[in-house]
Design a protein around this motif. Structure first.
Motif, PDB file in Angstrom:
ATOM      1  N   MET A  26     -62.599 -57.707 -45.040  1.00 36.51           N
ATOM      2  CA  MET A  26     -63.076 -57.686 -43.658  1.00 36.51           C
ATOM      3  C   MET A  26     -62.692 -58.962 -42.927  1.00 36.51           C
ATOM      4  O   MET A  26     -62.377 -58.932 -41.730  1.00 36.51           O
ATOM      5  CB  MET A  26     -64.588 -57.497 -43.620  1.00 36.51           C
ATOM      6  N   ALA A  27     -62.706 -60.080 -43.632  1.00 39.28           N
ATOM      7  CA  ALA A  27     -62.295 -61.341 -43.007  1.00 39.28           C
ATOM      8  C   ALA A  27     -60.849 -61.246 -42.528  1.00 39.28           C
ATOM      9  O   ALA A  27     -60.511 -61.682 -41.415  1.00 39.28           O
ATOM     10  CB  ALA A  27     -62.455 -62.503 -43.983  1.00 39.28           C
ATOM     11  N   SER A  28     -59.999 -60.665 -43.360  1.00 40.73           N
ATOM     12  CA  SER A  28     -58.596 -60.491 -42.988  1.00 40.73           C
ATOM     13  C   SER A  28     -58.458 -59.532 -41.814  1.00 40.73           C
ATOM     14  O   SER A  28     -57.710 -59.791 -40.859  1.00 40.73           O
ATOM     15  CB  SER A  28     -57.808 -59.973 -44.191  1.00 40.73           C
ATOM     16  N   ALA A  29     -59.204 -58.412 -41.844  1.00 41.04           N
ATOM     17  CA  ALA A  29     -59.122 -57.420 -40.772  1.00 41.04           C
ATOM     18  C   ALA A  29     -59.603 -57.996 -39.447  1.00 41.04           C
ATOM     19  O   ALA A  29     -58.993 -57.773 -38.394  1.00 41.04           O
ATOM     20  CB  ALA A  29     -59.935 -56.190 -41.144  1.00 41.04           C
ATOM     21  N   ILE A  30     -60.708 -58.733 -39.494  1.00 40.37           N
ATOM     22  CA  ILE A  30     -61.255 -59.322 -38.271  1.00 40.37           C
ATOM     23  C   ILE A  30     -60.298 -60.358 -37.694  1.00 40.37           C
ATOM     24  O   ILE A  30     -60.047 -60.401 -36.486  1.00 40.37           O
ATOM     25  CB  ILE A  30     -62.639 -59.940 -38.548  1.00 40.37           C
ATOM     26  N   ALA A  31     -59.753 -61.196 -38.547  1.00 37.29           N
ATOM     27  CA  ALA A  31     -58.807 -62.214 -38.076  1.00 37.29           C
ATOM     28  C   ALA A  31     -57.562 -61.579 -37.473  1.00 37.29           C
ATOM     29  O   ALA A  31     -57.070 -61.995 -36.416  1.00 37.29           O
ATOM     30  CB  ALA A  31     -58.425 -63.153 -39.219  1.00 37.29           C
ATOM     31  N   GLU A  32     -57.040 -60.544 -38.126  1.00 34.15           N
ATOM     32  CA  GLU A  32     -55.826 -59.889 -37.646  1.00 34.15           C
ATOM     33  C   GLU A  32     -56.086 -59.029 -36.410  1.00 34.15           C
ATOM     34  O   GLU A  32     -55.180 -58.797 -35.610  1.00 34.15           O
ATOM     35  CB  GLU A  32     -55.235 -59.021 -38.759  1.00 34.15           C
ATOM     36  N   GLY A  33     -57.318 -58.562 -36.265  1.00 33.42           N
ATOM     37  CA  GLY A  33     -57.629 -57.641 -35.176  1.00 33.42           C
ATOM     38  C   GLY A  33     -58.185 -58.286 -33.929  1.00 33.42           C
ATOM     39  O   GLY A  33     -58.600 -57.585 -33.002  1.00 33.42           O
ATOM     40  N   THR A  34     -58.219 -59.610 -33.889  1.00 34.65           N
ATOM     41  CA  THR A  34     -58.708 -60.327 -32.710  1.00 34.65           C
ATOM     42  C   THR A  34     -57.670 -61.348 -32.260  1.00 34.65           C
ATOM     43  O   THR A  34     -56.999 -61.966 -33.085  1.00 34.65           O
ATOM     44  CB  THR A  34     -60.037 -61.053 -33.027  1.00 34.65           C
ATOM     45  N   TYR A  35     -57.544 -61.509 -30.948  1.00 32.33           N
ATOM     46  CA  TYR A  35     -56.559 -62.449 -30.410  1.00 32.33           C
ATOM     47  C   TYR A  35     -56.810 -63.878 -30.888  1.00 32.33           C
ATOM     48  O   TYR A  35     -55.863 -64.629 -31.146  1.00 32.33           O
ATOM     49  CB  TYR A  35     -56.580 -62.419 -28.877  1.00 32.33           C
ATOM     50  N   GLU A  36     -58.086 -64.228 -30.977  1.00 30.07           N
ATOM     51  CA  GLU A  36     -58.422 -65.606 -31.351  1.00 30.07           C
ATOM     52  C   GLU A  36     -58.623 -65.763 -32.855  1.00 30.07           C
ATOM     53  O   GLU A  36     -59.072 -66.804 -33.306  1.00 30.07           O
ATOM     54  CB  GLU A  36     -59.684 -66.053 -30.597  1.00 30.07           C
TER      55      GLU A  36
END
Length: 219
Positions: A146-156
């Motif tokens: 989820m950390a990877s998905a959140i980082a990849e899925g947000t501009y910031e």
């Protein structure tokens, strides 16, 4: 995992239970916003009241978000009334019925969107080592994914912080005791009654953790 930064740059997923409330106090200097989700669980209303009071005491803004579609469409004894909750320890096979499918995945997705909308850098969640055996969405592998998905899925590239992943609830309670957290302003019982039942898995775990921390058990 990640050391607490000095700026208020994080959003905390705050249920109002022992774990997330301890995290609220331990990391208060970095938490700009907390979010509480009502997903139709038996204990949501009582937990939410605790979340409101602890945020009020710390001067941290609380956003409450309705996820009641989960209660209508997902299958779990946690969503089926207090009488459906099994009694026993989390290690017992029957406690698997309390799993709400992908609950943390749903909540973290919403929290990530809220964090980015508020200009924050991170989302925090208070999963812990004792959860791992029964809840797939509390395990280290899930958190990393989820950390990877959140980082990849947000501009910031929003960061997911889960500093309790490798510790037990006993250790969390010890940290809370050292911080002076008032656990009477937290709620844990899966049956959702006015008082903790003392028999469901989360009550048993709460009692064990408070005892280990030298606190008087309340269930």
């Amino acid at each position: 995992m990640i050391c607490e930064p000095m700026e208020k740059d994080a959003l905390l997923v705050l249920s109002g239970g022992m774990d997330s409330t301890t995290m609220l106090y331990e990391y208060a200097s970095s938490i700009a916003l907390a979010v509480n989700f009502n997903y139709g669980a038996n204990h949501n209303v009582r937990e939410a009241a605790c979340a409101r009071e602890n945020c009020r005491r710390l001067g941290i803004e609380l956003v409450e978000i309705d996820l009641s579609f989960m209660g209508r469409h997902f299958e779990s004894s946690l969503l089926s009334g207090g009488d459906a909750i099994p009694e026993g320890h989390y290690q017992d096979e029957n406690m698997r019925s309390t799993v709400v499918p992908f609950r943390n995945g749903v909540m973290l997705s919403v929290a990530a969107g809220l964090a980015e909308s508020r200009g924050l850098k991170a989302v925090m969640i208070a999963n812990h080592g004792g959860d791992h055996a029964i809840y797939p969405d509390c395990r280290g592998g899930f958190i990393e994914a989820m950390a990877s998905a959140i980082a990849e899925g947000t501009y910031e590239h929003i960061e997911l912080r889960a500093p309790y992943t490798a510790i037990t609830k006993n250790e969390i309670a010890r940290r809370g005791a050292a911080l002076g957290v008032d656990y009477s302003l937290t709620y844990s019982c899966y049956k959702g009654g006015e008082h903790h039942c003392g028999r469901c898995g989360t009550c048993v775990e709460r009692r064990e953790a408070m005892t280990a921390a030298g606190l008087a058990p309340d269930c």
